[in-house]
Scaffold this motif. Structure first.
Motif, mmCIF file in Angstrom:
data_model
loop_
_atom_site.group_PDB
_atom_site.id
_atom_site.type_symbol
_atom_site.label_atom_id
_atom_site.label_comp_id
_atom_site.label_asym_id
_atom_site.label_seq_id
_atom_site.Cartn_x
_atom_site.Cartn_y
_atom_site.Cartn_z
ATOM 1 N N ALA A 90 0.767 -1.573 0.009
ATOM 2 C CA ALA A 90 -0.063 0.029 0.171
ATOM 3 C C ALA A 90 1.146 1.324 0.032
ATOM 4 N N HIS A 91 2.063 1.164 0.925
ATOM 5 C CA HIS A 91 2.855 2.602 0.964
ATOM 6 C C HIS A 91 3.899 2.432 -0.080
ATOM 7 N N ALA A 92 4.086 1.427 -1.121
ATOM 8 C CA ALA A 92 4.759 1.946 -2.096
ATOM 9 C C ALA A 92 4.713 2.875 -2.997
ATOM 10 N N ILE A 93 5.425 4.068 -3.204
ATOM 11 C CA ILE A 93 5.088 5.387 -3.763
ATOM 12 C C ILE A 93 5.359 4.892 -5.273
ATOM 13 N N THR A 94 4.561 5.859 -6.242
ATOM 14 C CA THR A 94 4.652 5.843 -7.669
ATOM 15 C C THR A 94 5.172 7.218 -8.012
ATOM 16 N N GLY A 95 5.319 8.135 -7.240
ATOM 17 C CA GLY A 95 6.009 9.231 -7.617
ATOM 18 C C GLY A 95 6.951 9.817 -6.593
ATOM 19 N N TRP A 96 8.053 10.423 -6.989
ATOM 20 C CA TRP A 96 9.146 10.831 -6.295
ATOM 21 C C TRP A 96 10.084 11.995 -6.995
ATOM 22 N N LEU A 97 10.967 12.504 -6.138
ATOM 23 C CA LEU A 97 11.931 13.356 -6.827
ATOM 24 C C LEU A 97 13.078 12.700 -6.991
ATOM 25 N N GLY A 98 13.946 12.697 -7.772
ATOM 26 C CA GLY A 98 15.111 11.816 -8.067
ATOM 27 C C GLY A 98 15.548 11.629 -9.602
ATOM 28 N N ALA A 99 16.881 11.441 -9.438
ATOM 29 C CA ALA A 99 17.443 11.120 -11.179
ATOM 30 C C ALA A 99 16.991 9.672 -11.586
ATOM 31 N N ASP A 100 16.333 9.069 -10.919
ATOM 32 C CA ASP A 100 15.905 7.458 -11.281
ATOM 33 C C ASP A 100 14.270 7.714 -11.378
ATOM 34 N N ALA A 101 13.766 8.863 -11.124
ATOM 35 C CA ALA A 101 12.262 8.891 -11.335
ATOM 36 C C ALA A 101 11.939 8.721 -12.898
ATOM 37 N N TYR A 102 10.851 8.167 -13.116
ATOM 38 C CA TYR A 102 10.766 8.003 -14.505
ATOM 39 C C TYR A 102 10.198 9.316 -15.216
ATOM 40 N N GLU A 103 9.446 10.118 -14.837
ATOM 41 C CA GLU A 103 9.066 11.501 -15.087
ATOM 42 C C GLU A 103 8.750 12.323 -14.036
ATOM 43 N N LEU A 104 8.566 13.630 -14.343
ATOM 44 C CA LEU A 104 8.191 14.708 -13.031
ATOM 45 C C LEU A 104 6.789 14.963 -13.473
ATOM 46 N N GLU A 105 5.937 14.803 -12.498
ATOM 47 C CA GLU A 105 4.531 15.076 -12.675
ATOM 48 C C GLU A 105 4.050 15.577 -11.389
ATOM 49 N N PRO A 106 4.394 16.997 -11.306
ATOM 50 C CA PRO A 106 4.019 17.853 -10.257
ATOM 51 C C PRO A 106 2.296 18.003 -10.181
ATOM 52 N N HIS A 107 1.603 17.836 -8.943
ATOM 53 C CA HIS A 107 0.498 18.051 -8.715
ATOM 54 C C HIS A 107 0.326 19.543 -8.125
ATOM 55 N N THR A 108 -0.647 20.258 -8.541
ATOM 56 C CA THR A 108 -1.107 21.505 -7.854
ATOM 57 C C THR A 108 -2.583 21.711 -7.731
ATOM 58 N N ALA A 109 -3.047 22.374 -6.751
ATOM 59 C CA ALA A 109 -4.520 22.648 -6.547
ATOM 60 C C ALA A 109 -4.601 23.888 -5.909
ATOM 61 N N SER A 110 -5.686 24.836 -6.021
ATOM 62 C CA SER A 110 -6.047 25.960 -5.329
ATOM 63 C C SER A 110 -7.338 25.758 -4.657
#
Length: 468
Positions: free
Chosen positions: A373-393
C-alpha cells in the motif's frame, strides 16, 4: 535555466504501468485486458482560478499556465470539501484505515535491492523496519549544562562571539571533537537533525527522528514574505527521504531548501502562487537530481547505489488563497477553526494503493490492507521516470489551519476527521505548540517513522472573498 514540466504522459497499463498506444485492447508488455479497466482521469498539474487579472488583494497575477487544452475546475469552497485532486477528481471523504496505528503495513521491496520495480514503475520505499535500533547516544533532547563545560559565567561572557565547547551527552564530561565524537569516552553524539523546530511569522514546523529510525530523513522549510501590494504570504515545504535510496536525508534537505528559496523569490515578484509552487517543485527536483552526480568520492566507494530521492508536499497561504502542491505520499489537510465544519484531505497519494483504487482493480479496503500500500509511484530523484507535479487551489470561506505532514504523522491520524481530532483547538494562534503536540501524538502512537509537520494558519477571509 528552469526546466519546464513534461507534457502529460500517455495512458499507462494499470497492471505494469507501461505506456499504452491509443486503441490498445491489451497491454503489449504484460498482456493485461484493458477493456475491463475504466479510463483514468486526465491529470492537470494546475487548476486556474475562477478569474484572471487582478486578484482580491489587488495583485495582478497572470493565470497559471495550463498543461492541457481542457478547462480546469473553478476554485473550491470549504462547503465543497473534501477537495479535489489535481485532475478535478473528488477526494474520498474518509479513506479507510489500514492497520493498527502502532503497526502500520510493512513496505514491500523489489528483488536485488532495487527501489524501483521495472514492471510496474513503483518504488518500494521504506523496507521493513526492525523492532528496535540501537541508539548511538542518550536522548538528543537532553542538553548539557554550560556549567559542566568547566567554563564560568565570567569566562563564558568575555566574548559574545565565542561558542562554548560541546559536552558529551553520555559521560557529561568530555568535549566533542569536530567529527562528533567524545574525546573522553568516544561516544558518538546525536545529530542536529534528530529534532528540529522553526517558526517564521505565522508558520511553524517540527521534525523528529521518531523512535525506530536511526536518523531523521525528513526535512522542511517554512517562510513568510509579502506580495507586491504588501499582502502577507506564508509557505511551508515538507520532504520525506526515500529510505531505500542513497543519502535520503540529503535529498530531503536539498529539495526543501531549493523549493523554499524558490517560493520566497517568486512570490514577491507577483508570480501567481500556483505557478510559483509548480516551478518550485521543478527546482526541488533539479536539486535532488544534482545529488546523483556528487560527491565523486561517494560514487567511488559505492558505485552501484541508487540515486538520492525524496517526496515533496507544500502549501501557500496568500491573499485569501490556499494553494497546495505535491509529488509522493506526504499530505495536506484542511482543519477549520470551527470544528463543526468538515475537515478535508487536499492531496491524493502517489502510491500503489491509490493507483489500484483509481484503476478500479481493488477497493480501498483491499488496497490499503495490502503490504504494498505504501509503495510510492511518484518521487523526486534522478531515477524517477518523469516529473509530474500536482497542484490545486482552494478558496476557503472561513478561518482554519493547514496541516502539511509526512506519513510519519498521518499514519496515526489518517482520515481528515481523525486529523481534526488531534489538532489542538488553538492551533491557529499557537502553531508551534500545536506542531509539537502532533509530533508527540505520533511518538505516543509508536513513532515507527520520522515525523514532520508544518502548520499554516488561514486567516478570516475578507467579506465576500469566499464566493466563487
Amino acid at each position: 535555466m528552469s526546466q519546464m514540466p513534461q507534457q502529460a504522459a500517455p495512458a499507462k497499463c494499470p497492471s505494469c504501468a507501461e505506456p499504452l498506444e491509443s486503441g490498445d485492447l491489451f497491454c503489449g508488455a504484460c498482456g493485461y485486458d484493458l477493456s475491463a479497466v475504466p479510463a483514468a482521469p486526465q491529470d492537470h498539474p494546475t487548476l486556474t482560478m475562477g478569474a484572471t487579472g487582478v486578484g482580491p488583494s489587488g495583485v495582478d497575477w497572470p493565470p497559471p499556465e495550463p498543461e492541457s487544452s481542457e478547462t480546469p475546475a473553478a476554485p473550491h469552497l470549504p462547503t465543497d470539501l473534501p477537495g479535489t485532486d489535481s485532475g478535478g477528481k473528488p477526494l474520498p471523504a474518509s479513506p479507510p484505515a489500514h492497520g493498527s496505528p502502532a503497526s502500520p503495513p510493512p513496505h514491500g521491496a523489489p528483488p536485488h535491492g532495487s527501489p524501483v520495480s521495472p514492471a510496474s514503475g513503483v518504488r518500494f520505499d521504506r523496507p521493513p523496519e526492525p523492532d528496535e535500533y540501537p541508539l548511538q547516544a542518550p536522548d538528543p533532547r537532553v542538553a548539557a549544562s554550560a556549567a559542566e563545560t568547566g567554563e564560568t559565567a565570567e569566562t563564558a561572557g568575555t566574548a559574545e562571539t565565542t561558542e562554548l565547547p560541546k559536552v558529551c551527552v553520555a559521560c557529561r564530561a568530555g568535549r566533542v571533537d569536530d567529527d562528533g565524537y567524545c574525546e573522553n569516552c568516544g561516544h558518538a553524539q546525536p545529530r542536529e537533525r534528530d529534532h528540529m523546530e522553526q517558526e517564521s511569522g505565522p508558520v511553524a514546523a517540527v521534525s523528529d527522528r521518531g523512535l525506530r529510525h536511526h536518523r531523521n530523513e525528513d526535512a522542511f522549510a517554512v517562510g513568510h514574505t509579502a506580495l507586491p501590494d504588501g499582502t502577507p504570504a506564508a509557505l511551508a515545504v515538507v520532504c520525506d527521504g526515500v529510505s531505500s535510496a542513497t543519502r535520503p536525508d540529503e535529498a530531503s534537505m536539498a529539495a526543501s531548501r531549493a523549493a523554499g528559496e524558490a517560493l520566497l523569490a517568486a512570490l514577491p515578484q507577483g508570480t501567481h502562487p500556483q505557478q510559483a509552487l509548480h516551478d518550485a517543485i521543478v527546482t526541488a527536483s533539479q536539486a535532488v537530481n544534482a545529488l546523483a552526480e556528487e560527491p565523486p568520492s561517494a560514487r567511488e566507494h559505492t558505485p552501484h547505489q541508487n540515486a538520492p530521492a525524496c517526496t515533496i508536499v507544500a502549501a501557500i497561504v496568500a491573499s485569501g488563497l490556499l494553494v497546495v502542491g505535491w509529488v509522493g505520499d506526504s499530505r495536506v489537510y484542511w482543519v477549520p477553526v470551527d470544528r463543526s465544519a468538515p475537515a478535508a484531505r487536499l492531496t491524493e497519494d502517489d502510491s500503489w494503493a491509490a493507483q489500484m483504487v483509481a484503476a478500479g482493480l481493488m477497493s480501498e479496503a483491499e488496497a490499503y490492507a495490502d503490504e504494498r500500500a505504501h509503495a510510492i509511484t511518484g518521487w523526486l530523484g534522478a531515477d524517477a521516470y518523469e516529473l509530474e507535479p500536482h497542484t490545486a487551489s482552494f478558496k476557503p470561506d472561513r478561518p482554519g489551519v493547514v496541516v502539511v505532514c509526512t506519513d510519519g504523522l498521518w499514519n496515526y491520524a489518517e482520515t481528515a476527521e481523525e486529523m481534526a481530532e488531534v489538532v489542538p483547538a488553538d492551533a491557529d494562534v499557537r502553531p508551534l505548540h500545536a506542531a509539537r503536540v502532533l509530533v508527540g501524538h505520533a511518538l505516543d502512537g509508536g513513532g515507527h517513522d520520522n515525523v514532520t509537520v508544518a502548520l499554516l494558519p488561514f486567516p478570516e477571509p475578507p467579506q465576500g472573498a469566499g464566493s466563487a
